[in-house]
Design a protein around this motif. Structure first.
Motif, mmCIF file in Angstrom:
data_model
loop_
_atom_site.group_PDB
_atom_site.id
_atom_site.type_symbol
_atom_site.label_atom_id
_atom_site.label_comp_id
_atom_site.label_asym_id
_atom_site.label_seq_id
_atom_site.Cartn_x
_atom_site.Cartn_y
_atom_site.Cartn_z
ATOM 1 N N ARG A 85 0.838 -1.212 0.000
ATOM 2 C CA ARG A 85 0.000 0.000 0.000
ATOM 3 C C ARG A 85 0.867 1.254 0.000
ATOM 4 N N GLU A 86 1.935 1.243 0.813
ATOM 5 C CA GLU A 86 2.823 2.416 0.882
ATOM 6 C C GLU A 86 3.513 2.663 -0.455
ATOM 7 N N LYS A 87 3.982 1.579 -1.094
ATOM 8 C CA LYS A 87 4.653 1.721 -2.391
ATOM 9 C C LYS A 87 3.670 2.206 -3.453
ATOM 10 N N ALA A 88 2.429 1.697 -3.374
ATOM 11 C CA ALA A 88 1.403 2.119 -4.338
ATOM 12 C C ALA A 88 1.095 3.611 -4.164
ATOM 13 N N CYS A 89 1.007 4.061 -2.909
ATOM 14 C CA CYS A 89 0.739 5.482 -2.633
ATOM 15 C C CYS A 89 1.888 6.337 -3.150
ATOM 16 N N TYR A 90 3.104 5.864 -2.971
ATOM 17 C CA TYR A 90 4.298 6.588 -3.420
ATOM 18 C C TYR A 90 4.279 6.738 -4.947
ATOM 19 N N ALA A 91 3.954 5.631 -5.644
ATOM 20 C CA ALA A 91 3.889 5.663 -7.110
ATOM 21 C C ALA A 91 2.751 6.577 -7.559
ATOM 22 N N ALA A 92 1.605 6.486 -6.853
ATOM 23 C CA ALA A 92 0.447 7.312 -7.221
ATOM 24 C C ALA A 92 0.756 8.802 -7.034
ATOM 25 N N TRP A 93 1.595 9.117 -6.037
ATOM 26 C CA TRP A 93 1.978 10.517 -5.796
ATOM 27 C C TRP A 93 2.681 11.078 -7.037
ATOM 28 N N TYR A 94 3.612 10.282 -7.603
ATOM 29 C CA TYR A 94 4.340 10.728 -8.794
ATOM 30 C C TYR A 94 3.423 10.850 -10.006
ATOM 31 N N VAL A 95 2.496 9.877 -10.144
ATOM 32 C CA VAL A 95 1.548 9.925 -11.269
ATOM 33 C C VAL A 95 0.728 11.211 -11.169
ATOM 34 N N THR A 96 0.212 11.501 -9.956
ATOM 35 C CA THR A 96 -0.595 12.703 -9.746
ATOM 36 C C THR A 96 0.223 13.962 -10.028
ATOM 37 N N LEU A 97 1.503 13.933 -9.648
ATOM 38 C CA LEU A 97 2.379 15.084 -9.883
ATOM 39 C C LEU A 97 2.451 15.415 -11.380
ATOM 40 N N PHE A 98 2.684 14.391 -12.204
ATOM 41 C CA PHE A 98 2.799 14.607 -13.643
ATOM 42 C C PHE A 98 1.455 14.983 -14.262
ATOM 43 N N VAL A 99 0.372 14.382 -13.748
ATOM 44 C CA VAL A 99 -0.965 14.721 -14.264
ATOM 45 C C VAL A 99 -1.276 16.183 -13.951
ATOM 46 N N LEU A 100 -0.996 16.598 -12.710
ATOM 47 C CA LEU A 100 -1.250 17.987 -12.315
ATOM 48 C C LEU A 100 -0.407 18.950 -13.143
ATOM 49 N N ALA A 101 0.852 18.583 -13.385
ATOM 50 C CA ALA A 101 1.737 19.441 -14.195
ATOM 51 C C ALA A 101 1.174 19.584 -15.611
ATOM 52 N N ALA A 102 0.714 18.469 -16.190
ATOM 53 C CA ALA A 102 0.171 18.491 -17.548
ATOM 54 C C ALA A 102 -1.111 19.324 -17.601
ATOM 55 N N VAL A 103 -1.990 19.137 -16.606
ATOM 56 C CA VAL A 103 -3.258 19.889 -16.571
ATOM 57 C C VAL A 103 -2.975 21.384 -16.386
ATOM 58 N N THR A 104 -2.001 21.706 -15.518
ATOM 59 C CA THR A 104 -1.642 23.108 -15.285
ATOM 60 C C THR A 104 -1.189 23.761 -16.592
ATOM 61 N N MET A 105 -0.310 23.072 -17.304
ATOM 62 C CA MET A 105 0.187 23.633 -18.577
ATOM 63 C C MET A 105 -0.926 23.759 -19.605
ATOM 64 N N ALA A 106 -1.789 22.744 -19.677
ATOM 65 C CA ALA A 106 -2.894 22.761 -20.647
ATOM 66 C C ALA A 106 -3.839 23.926 -20.361
ATOM 67 N N LEU A 107 -4.155 24.144 -19.081
ATOM 68 C CA LEU A 107 -5.064 25.239 -18.714
ATOM 69 C C LEU A 107 -4.440 26.593 -19.029
#
Lengths: 141, 66
Positions: A85-107
């Motif tokens: 669970r901890e490793k999954a949360c860690y990986a999900a944190w990075y995925v969310t980081l890149f998604v947020l960066a992409a959405v920020t740039m797109a907006l």
């Protein structure tokens, strides 16, 4: 077995759902933020009700069968499962980081300035929260 | 980390389910330990060692990285 707060989530969901419906009846011809708020609240409430119902079903099933309850508790406390669970949360944190960066740039490119600032804020909170937790766990461990 | 868990478990006539039950971990954890996919915490290593009446070093083989 440790008492879980999950069953109470159902009642919280009903409360949020009811507030959403009430807002629609109290302010039927509203505009601005109040126009969308009832829909957001009913949707959010319905989602929470779903989580609550799932938790209640789980509770009923485990109450009927103590062996199943013990197995459920073992799986919850199992050190390998916790690590997964901890490793999954860690990986999900990075995925969310890149998604947020992409959405920020797109907006920004599309010129949605208010939405851009809101997502940029969420992006910074996302990053800063990691450093806050690093400091917290450095002191704790 | 290599270990002798599977060998010791079979030697003692214990199934993965029984061992998992005694150590209060999931059966999958026992499987992963036996396959060498997962290294246990020091607490679980002590529990395993005590279950078989051996020392940790007799069960887990630590090889320094070259």
């Amino acid at each position: 077995m440790k008492k879980s707060l999950k069953p109470y989530v159902f009642y919280l969901g009903i409360f949020i759902f009811a507030v959403g419906i009430l807002l629609k009846f109290i302010f039927p011809a509203s505009d601005g933020a109040l126009e969308q708020l009832p829909f957001v609240l009913t949707g959010f409430g319905a989602g929470i009700i779903g989580v609550g119902v799932a938790a209640m079903i789980m509770k009923k099933r485990t109450e009927k069968d103590p062996q199943k309850a013990k197995q459920y508790e073992i799986n919850e406390k199992d050190e390998r499962n916790i690590l997964i669970r901890e490793k999954a949360c860690y990986a999900a944190w990075y995925v969310t980081l890149f998604v947020l960066a992409a959405v920020t740039m797109a907006l920004f490119v599309m010129g949605y300035n208010v939405a851009f600032c809101m997502v940029l804020g969420a992006f910074f909170i996302h990053i800063i929260s990691m450093f806050v937790f690093i400091i917290y766990y450095s002191k704790k461990m | 980390m290599k270990n002798r868990l599977e060998e010791l478990r079979k030697l003692n006539g214990v199934t993965q389910e029984e061992l998992a039950d005694k150590l209060e971990v999931s059966r999958q954890t026992i499987g992963s330990l036996e396959n060498g996919k997962y290294n246990p915490s020091i607490t679980l290593a002590f529990k395993i060692a005590r279950f078989f009446g051996l020392s940790i070093e007799e069960i887990f083989i630590y090889e320094e990285e070259q």
